[in-house]
Design an enzyme around this catalytic site. Structure first.
Site, PDB file in Angstrom:
ATOM      1  N   GLU A 143       0.983  -1.102   0.021  1.00 28.34           N
ATOM      2  CA  GLU A 143      -0.497  -0.152  -0.003  1.00 28.34           C
ATOM      3  C   GLU A 143       1.196   1.721  -0.125  1.00 28.34           C
ATOM      4  O   GLU A 143       1.697   1.861   1.189  1.00 28.34           O
ATOM      5  CB  GLU A 143      -0.773  -0.815   1.032  1.00 28.34           C
ATOM      6  CG  GLU A 143      -2.181   1.179   1.021  1.00 28.34           C
ATOM      7  CD  GLU A 143      -2.592   0.900   2.781  1.00 28.34           C
ATOM      8  OE1 GLU A 143      -2.405   2.287   3.403  1.00 28.34           O
ATOM      9  OE2 GLU A 143      -2.471  -0.215   3.550  1.00 28.34           O
ATOM     10  N   LYS A 150     -11.620  -1.779   6.886  1.00 25.60           N
ATOM     11  CA  LYS A 150     -10.450  -1.525   7.390  1.00 25.60           C
ATOM     12  C   LYS A 150     -10.021  -1.274   9.424  1.00 25.60           C
ATOM     13  O   LYS A 150     -11.383   0.071   9.365  1.00 25.60           O
ATOM     14  CB  LYS A 150      -9.244  -0.657   6.992  1.00 25.60           C
ATOM     15  CG  LYS A 150      -7.870  -0.426   7.736  1.00 25.60           C
ATOM     16  CD  LYS A 150      -6.863   0.593   6.517  1.00 25.60           C
ATOM     17  CE  LYS A 150      -7.231   1.834   7.232  1.00 25.60           C
ATOM     18  NZ  LYS A 150      -6.263   3.039   6.608  1.00 25.60           N
TER      19      LYS A 150
END
Length: 217
Positions: free
Chosen positions: A44, A133
């Site tokens: 990421e 998340k």
């Protein structure tokens, strides 16, 4: 281009998403190579980093068949679109933004919005998010994950924030499909020193601990 179902499988394969934030551009490729060699295949790149979108484009071109590259800290739909245009296969946000989810899904990419309540988690999934998340995970603790998975066991959870080698197995055992790890993996001092072998070893430790935790279920 891999279909989304295969991208999702790859993202959770090692169970570890390396969160790369504000790393000097001349160190990025060496860092990514060390992470991949250590068994991590989901990266990421936060777009609050200087030239974050360009970095995503370059990494996608160079490591396309070795890792899935995504964008993090995506706060609006225009940033999501720009990240996708530069090759991002997944979009991660620190908060819940429906338009970001919709934009991500419109282009067939993986949507991972941040949530902090059961209502936000369900709202995210109802609007098409693939994974939610829990962030910051260390603020709500393991009990939150366990309690959330009780009535909402169908929701895939990734935890990010305060994850380290001492607690990563606990989050996996409580039901997280993956964990996002930043500073405890992407060690700025090791990067500055060019000690990428040590970063590779740390990455390998995380992957092994997650594998053991999954096997112990």
């Amino acid at each position: 281009m891999l279909p989304k179902v295969k991208l999702l499988a790859q993202l959770v394969e090692s169970g570890v998403v390396a969160v790369i934030r504000k790393v000097p551009e001349d160190k990025i490729e060496s860092l990514v190579s060390s992470l991949i060699n250590g068994g991590i295949n989901a990266l990421e790149i936060t777009v609050d980093s200087p030239n974050g979108f360009t970095i995503i484009k370059n990494l996608t071109s160079k490591f396309n068949h070795q890792a899935i590259i995504g964008a993090g800290t995506v706060l609006d739909s225009s940033s999501a679109k720009l990240a996708i245009n530069n090759g991002a296969d997944f979009i991660v946000s620190p908060c819940l933004n429906i338009e970001v989810i919709r934009t991500t899904l419109r282009y067939g990419k993986i949507s991972i919005p941040g949530i902090m309540t059961p209502t936000e988690a369900l709202t995210a999934i109802e609007n098409g998010a693939d994974i939610v998340k829990v962030f910051p995970a260390d603020s709500v603790g393991l009990g939150f994950i366990k309690n959330l998975k009780g009535p909402l066991s169908q929701i895939p959870i990734m935890t990010t924030g305060g994850i380290d080698l001492n607690n990563v197995s606990n989050y996996i055992e409580e039901g997280a499909v993956a964990v996002g790890i930043g500073g405890n993996l992407i060690n700025k001092q090791l990067i500055s020193n060019g000690d990428f072998q040590e970063i590779e070893e740390i990455a390998r430790k995380y992957v092994n601990v997650v594998a053991l935790a999954r096997g112990g279920k």
